[in-house]
Design a protein around this motif. Structure first.
Motif, PDB file in Angstrom:
ATOM      1  N   ARG A 207       0.860  -1.186   0.000  1.00 29.93           N
ATOM      2  CA  ARG A 207       0.000   0.000   0.000  1.00 29.93           C
ATOM      3  C   ARG A 207       0.896   1.235   0.000  1.00 29.93           C
ATOM      4  N   VAL A 208       1.640   1.384  -1.074  1.00 30.09           N
ATOM      5  CA  VAL A 208       2.647   2.438  -1.099  1.00 30.09           C
ATOM      6  C   VAL A 208       2.010   3.823  -1.062  1.00 30.09           C
ATOM      7  N   ARG A 209       0.786   3.963  -1.555  1.00 29.54           N
ATOM      8  CA  ARG A 209       0.161   5.280  -1.553  1.00 29.54           C
ATOM      9  C   ARG A 209      -0.202   5.737  -0.147  1.00 29.54           C
ATOM     10  N   ARG A 210      -0.317   4.803   0.785  1.00 30.11           N
ATOM     11  CA  ARG A 210      -0.636   5.150   2.167  1.00 30.11           C
ATOM     12  C   ARG A 210       0.523   4.829   3.107  1.00 30.11           C
ATOM     13  N   ALA A 211       1.725   4.865   2.579  1.00 29.75           N
ATOM     14  CA  ALA A 211       2.901   4.460   3.341  1.00 29.75           C
ATOM     15  C   ALA A 211       3.596   5.627   4.011  1.00 29.75           C
ATOM     16  N   TYR A 212       2.946   6.774   4.108  1.00 33.76           N
ATOM     17  CA  TYR A 212       3.608   7.949   4.683  1.00 33.76           C
ATOM     18  C   TYR A 212       4.155   7.687   6.084  1.00 33.76           C
ATOM     19  N   PRO A 213       3.364   7.145   7.049  1.00 32.99           N
ATOM     20  CA  PRO A 213       3.952   6.891   8.377  1.00 32.99           C
ATOM     21  C   PRO A 213       5.096   5.893   8.336  1.00 32.99           C
ATOM     22  N   GLU A 214       5.021   4.896   7.458  1.00 34.41           N
ATOM     23  CA  GLU A 214       6.109   3.929   7.359  1.00 34.41           C
ATOM     24  C   GLU A 214       7.380   4.601   6.848  1.00 34.41           C
ATOM     25  N   PHE A 215       7.251   5.450   5.842  1.00 33.54           N
ATOM     26  CA  PHE A 215       8.423   6.142   5.319  1.00 33.54           C
ATOM     27  C   PHE A 215       9.019   7.090   6.373  1.00 33.54           C
ATOM     28  N   VAL A 216       8.174   7.694   7.194  1.00 36.20           N
ATOM     29  CA  VAL A 216       8.675   8.538   8.278  1.00 36.20           C
ATOM     30  C   VAL A 216       9.561   7.723   9.203  1.00 36.20           C
ATOM     31  N   SER A 217       9.103   6.526   9.584  1.00 34.63           N
ATOM     32  CA  SER A 217       9.882   5.679  10.480  1.00 34.63           C
ATOM     33  C   SER A 217      11.162   5.194   9.815  1.00 34.63           C
ATOM     34  N   GLU A 218      11.093   4.874   8.531  1.00 36.37           N
ATOM     35  CA  GLU A 218      12.295   4.395   7.844  1.00 36.37           C
ATOM     36  C   GLU A 218      13.359   5.486   7.756  1.00 36.37           C
ATOM     37  N   LEU A 219      12.954   6.710   7.479  1.00 30.06           N
ATOM     38  CA  LEU A 219      13.936   7.796   7.453  1.00 30.06           C
ATOM     39  C   LEU A 219      14.474   8.084   8.841  1.00 30.06           C
ATOM     40  N   ASP A 220      13.662   7.862   9.892  1.00 33.41           N
ATOM     41  CA  ASP A 220      14.157   8.043  11.248  1.00 33.41           C
ATOM     42  C   ASP A 220      15.307   7.097  11.556  1.00 33.41           C
ATOM     43  N   MET A 221      15.302   5.929  10.950  1.00 31.20           N
ATOM     44  CA  MET A 221      16.322   4.919  11.231  1.00 31.20           C
ATOM     45  C   MET A 221      17.339   4.793  10.108  1.00 31.20           C
ATOM     46  N   LEU A 222      17.418   5.777   9.238  1.00 30.74           N
ATOM     47  CA  LEU A 222      18.345   5.728   8.115  1.00 30.74           C
ATOM     48  C   LEU A 222      19.788   5.820   8.616  1.00 30.74           C
ATOM     49  N   THR A 223      20.633   4.939   8.144  1.00 27.91           N
ATOM     50  CA  THR A 223      22.046   4.930   8.508  1.00 27.91           C
ATOM     51  C   THR A 223      22.888   5.261   7.277  1.00 27.91           C
ATOM     52  N   PRO A 224      24.154   5.642   7.455  1.00 26.47           N
ATOM     53  CA  PRO A 224      25.006   5.924   6.285  1.00 26.47           C
ATOM     54  C   PRO A 224      25.137   4.739   5.347  1.00 26.47           C
ATOM     55  N   GLU A 225      24.989   3.525   5.871  1.00 29.14           N
ATOM     56  CA  GLU A 225      25.089   2.341   5.021  1.00 29.14           C
ATOM     57  C   GLU A 225      23.875   2.180   4.119  1.00 29.14           C
ATOM     58  N   ASP A 226      22.778   2.872   4.416  1.00 29.52           N
ATOM     59  CA  ASP A 226      21.572   2.770   3.607  1.00 29.52           C
ATOM     60  C   ASP A 226      21.567   3.750   2.437  1.00 29.52           C
ATOM     61  N   VAL A 227      22.615   4.535   2.277  1.00 34.98           N
ATOM     62  CA  VAL A 227      22.651   5.607   1.281  1.00 34.98           C
ATOM     63  C   VAL A 227      23.652   5.261   0.191  1.00 34.98           C
ATOM     64  N   VAL A 228      23.269   5.523  -1.045  1.00 39.03           N
ATOM     65  CA  VAL A 228      24.203   5.428  -2.170  1.00 39.03           C
ATOM     66  C   VAL A 228      24.794   6.820  -2.357  1.00 39.03           C
ATOM     67  N   TRP A 229      26.003   7.013  -1.896  1.00 39.35           N
ATOM     68  CA  TRP A 229      26.574   8.357  -1.859  1.00 39.35           C
ATOM     69  C   TRP A 229      27.024   8.833  -3.238  1.00 39.35           C
ATOM     70  N   GLU A 230      27.510   7.945  -4.072  1.00 39.32           N
ATOM     71  CA  GLU A 230      27.997   8.340  -5.394  1.00 39.32           C
ATOM     72  C   GLU A 230      27.367   7.437  -6.453  1.00 39.32           C
ATOM     73  N   PRO A 231      26.110   7.690  -6.813  1.00 41.48           N
ATOM     74  CA  PRO A 231      25.427   6.808  -7.773  1.00 41.48           C
ATOM     75  C   PRO A 231      25.849   7.014  -9.217  1.00 41.48           C
ATOM     76  N   TYR A 232      26.664   8.045  -9.494  1.00 41.84           N
ATOM     77  CA  TYR A 232      27.027   8.335 -10.881  1.00 41.84           C
ATOM     78  C   TYR A 232      28.513   8.078 -11.132  1.00 41.84           C
ATOM     79  N   SER A 233      29.068   7.131 -10.417  1.00 39.01           N
ATOM     80  CA  SER A 233      30.471   6.787 -10.633  1.00 39.01           C
ATOM     81  C   SER A 233      30.645   6.172 -12.018  1.00 39.01           C
ATOM     82  N   PRO A 234      31.857   6.174 -12.563  1.00 43.53           N
ATOM     83  CA  PRO A 234      32.064   5.563 -13.891  1.00 43.53           C
ATOM     84  C   PRO A 234      31.630   4.101 -13.940  1.00 43.53           C
ATOM     85  N   GLU A 235      31.825   3.373 -12.837  1.00 47.09           N
ATOM     86  CA  GLU A 235      31.416   1.972 -12.820  1.00 47.09           C
ATOM     87  C   GLU A 235      29.898   1.845 -12.899  1.00 47.09           C
TER      88      GLU A 235
END
Length: 703
Positions: free
Chosen positions: A307-335
């Protein structure tokens, strides 16, 4: 605002009206914002390509012609919640992040070099002139006569969609094709690049730009569409983070925000097959090649959230627990580029790389927005320095608040904005110097400085929870692994909170009484929720050790010591009950009974303390536990007679309901008794009596 430090990254005046303040401090349930997707896709006429190529818009046009753009309202809203006008960045637990000119180039394929898209003076007779230009367009007979332009503040979408290529006559002359291109550009500007809040119309200041490109005047200079789109997006975010009413419109370029989030964050990201781009995505020219954002629009997508259209509270919680390992810091690398597009990307993706780290101010119409790449150096692979200038230090509050609301279009706007337009023309002279490659030690030092000075997490707390009313139809608790995983997440959040406040204390930054009250209240609510996840389902009215309560079904235990001594295997914990049959093999370890890192994470479950106003959607129906349930659990008489501190087993068998409060706990011995076969379904005595009463009062049919 009370409790704000002088060196805080949050401005008290701005924060008092910010969505994050209402959510995290006042615990208000916020509404989801409403972007304006186009709702249709327009194919490019073959005679438009040369003019679109000269204007630098052909790559974007190819990107969006495949089908209607779908925007995720929940995902866009949680990003707006984290946007800070003081820094023009998203404040996340992992650090500050923001869309940059690099993202605009790689995702949308828009040029960065060129003249700023500044304000234009549009005559009051614009509607009459517009209708006069389109009166002679040659359309198919089935289209009927051209409808008059409705009353609107700008070109109406329903009106200029009358001139799409599908409605042009097969032998339409060059003038008709030119006017059709002008109508297409108004659609591209108003519903892809520069969304506004005017309802079903486009900003009329875009009329001169569409007219110039369509007529193909050779003296027209190329524009920096990438810079303008980013400026409009920043302005939309700065306005949106102050809106709390229902159906508030998100302006700017929501498509850029959504693609940016897909590339970098593992929150709300759709599932796509990451195969290399095929030949059908490539045109004859270099600017007709795909971008890094093509995969999220052209490929088939599916979502992990049902139910992605009603996932606002879930996304709030997921961003609350976001860690540096969950981020793609350089998605446009040559590789990454070579993996996705072996045949190459559009020439606009990397053509203007020298301006990605400029410090020049961005301009779109009268929107003047600071560009702060020095705050997000890790997105460029560089070492993050701190402290650094904020957006308010780059652009004054007066210039940042410029608005056309209630003011006429006049030459005064040209005078006010011209200094900023001139600054962008010299953007290559205001580049930010590199700081060296990213290192973990510098990043940890940055987080130590950053986290105590901002609100990086939003915790929604239900201040009026509804108690669960027990019913005979209530089923057994089914998802103990999810409950344990949710409790572990809460413990991790509590540890992060404590570490943040310890950092402030050690840095000599005292906490006010308001901040201490808020911190301890949050810890109390989270501890209550941890205990809440381990309760039973039904609140029994019988007292402790009552015969009826002794027949209740087992539940996960509250453990005060190492669990490995008490639950060595599933045979000990759940081996003699049919309730968990099929969940864990008899004789093997039960994963939910091992606290610590071995607990499997369950991304689809979030505890109420971080859930939001609709926290009931985070667990299956009828799965509510309360603290009072612990008082209703019975002691098995054979075990309780020997030692009143040691709890026995319920009638259905299974895990012990409690443990001894000794300093050195010992394993509990299973009492000798006859246990029912796991294949025989058993019920509590209260349930049996309820069924008997129902049979006595039931009348025969037709009686």
């Amino acid at each position: 605002m009370a409790g704000m430090e002088m060196d805080s990254l949050l401005d008290p005046v701005i924060d008092s009206s910010h969505r994050s303040y209402f959510a995290a401090v006042e615990h208000r349930a916020l509404e989801v914002l409403r972007p304006r997707p186009p709702g249709e896709a327009i194919s490019i006429h073959h005679d438009w390509c040369d003019r679109l190529r000269e204007a630098g818009l052909l790559t974007l046009s190819r990107l969006v012609e495949v089908g209607p753009i779908q925007l995720d309202r929940s995902l866009l809203t949680v990003l707006v919640d984290r946007w800070r006008p003081e820094t023009h960045t998203f404040h996340l637990p992992c650090r500050e992040m923001t869309p940059t000119l690099q993202d605009v180039a790689y995702l949308l394929g828009l040029p960065i070099v060129g003249e700023a898209v500044g304000p234009r003076v549009v005559a009051a007779s614009w509607k009459d002139e517009l209708e006069a230009r389109f009166a002679l367009v040659d359309r198919v007979d089935e289209a009927g006569p051209i409808n008059p332009h409705p009353r609107a503040s700008g070109p109406s979408k329903t009106w200029f969609l009358q001139f799409t290529p599908a409605l042009l006559a097969a032998d339409a002359d060059e003038y008709s094709v030119t006017r059709s291109l002008e109508a297409y550009l108004l659609w591209l500007f108003g519903y892809i690049m520069f969304n506004n809040t005017h309802g079903n119309s486009v900003d009329r200041i875009l009329l001169p730009y569409a007219w110039e490109i369509a007529d193909g005047d050779e003296d027209v200079l190329p524009y920096s569409w990438g810079e303008a789109v980013l400026a409009a997006t920043y302005r939309g975010l700065c306005d949106g983070c102050m809106k709390t009413h229902g159906n508030a419109i998100l302006s700017g370029c929501p498509l850029l925000l959504q693609l940016w989030s897909y590339e970098r964050l593992a929150v709300g990201r759709p599932l796509v097959i990451h195969e290399p781009y095929h030949g059908g995505m490539y045109g004859d020219e270099e600017d007709e090649r795909p971008t890094m954002g093509t995969i999220w629009i052209w490929c088939q997508r599916s979502w992990a959230h049902a139910r992605v259209r009603r996932a606002y509270p879930e996304f709030v919680s997921e961003l609350d627990m976001l860690t540096p390992e969950d981020v793609v810091w350089e998605p446009y690398s040559p590789e990454a580029v070579a993996t996705r597009a072996p045949a190459g990307l559009s020439s606009h993706c990397s053509a203007n790389a020298s301006l990605w780290l400029t410090s020049a101010v961005l301009v779109y119409d009268i929107a003047v927005e600071a560009y702060c790449p020095w705050r997000v150096r890790r997105q460029f692979g560089q070492r993050q320095e701190f402290p650094v200038p904020t957006a308010l230090e780059r652009v004054s509050r007066q210039d940042h608040r410029l608005s056309r609301s209630g003011l006429p279009c006049s030459d005064d706007w040209l005078t006010k904005i011209q200094p900023w337009v001139d600054q962008w023309e010299q953007a290559d002279e205001h580049l930010v110097h590199p700081t060296g490659p990213h290192t973990d030690s510098f990043f940890r030092a940055y987080l130590t400085w950053y986290l105590p000075r901002t609100r990086a997490r939003l915790v929604f707390v239900d201040t009026h929870p509804q108690p669960h009313q027990a019913r005979p139809q209530d089923g057994y608790a089914r998802h103990h692994v999810e409950a344990l995983a949710g409790a572990l997440r809460l413990c991790n959040m509590m540890e992060t909170d404590c570490s943040t406040y310890l950092t402030r204390v050690r840095a000599g930054s005292p906490m006010t009484q308001f901040e201490q009250t808020e911190a301890w209240s949050r810890q109390r609510d989270q501890l209550r929720q941890v205990a809440h996840n381990f309760g039973t389902r039904v609140q029994y009215e019988d007292s402790h050790r009552s015969s009826q309560a002794s027949s209740s079904f087992p539940c996960p235990s509250t453990v005060h010591g190492p669990t490995s001594q008490f639950f060595p295997s599933a045979a000990t914990a759940f081996g003699h009950t049919g309730m968990f049959r099929g969940t864990a093999p008899v004789g093997g370890p039960y994963p939910g009974m091992v606290l610590g890192p071995q607990i499997p994470a369950y991304t689809g479950f979030y505890p109420d303390a971080g859930a939001g106003p609709s926290s009931s959607s985070f667990r299956p129906d009828n799965e509510t536990f309360t603290l009072d349930d612990f008082d209703s659990l019975s002691l098995e008489e054979p075990a309780a007679q020997g030692d009143p501190d040691v709890l026995g087993y319920s009638q259905l068998g299974g895990a012990p309901l409690g443990i001894s409060q000794q300093q050195t706990p010992q394993p509990l011995a299973r009492p000798e008794r006859q246990v029912r076969s796991p294949d025989v379904l058993t019920y509590s005595e209260g349930h049996v009596r309820a069924q008997q009463r129902a049979k006595r009062v039931r009348r025969p049919r037709g009686g």
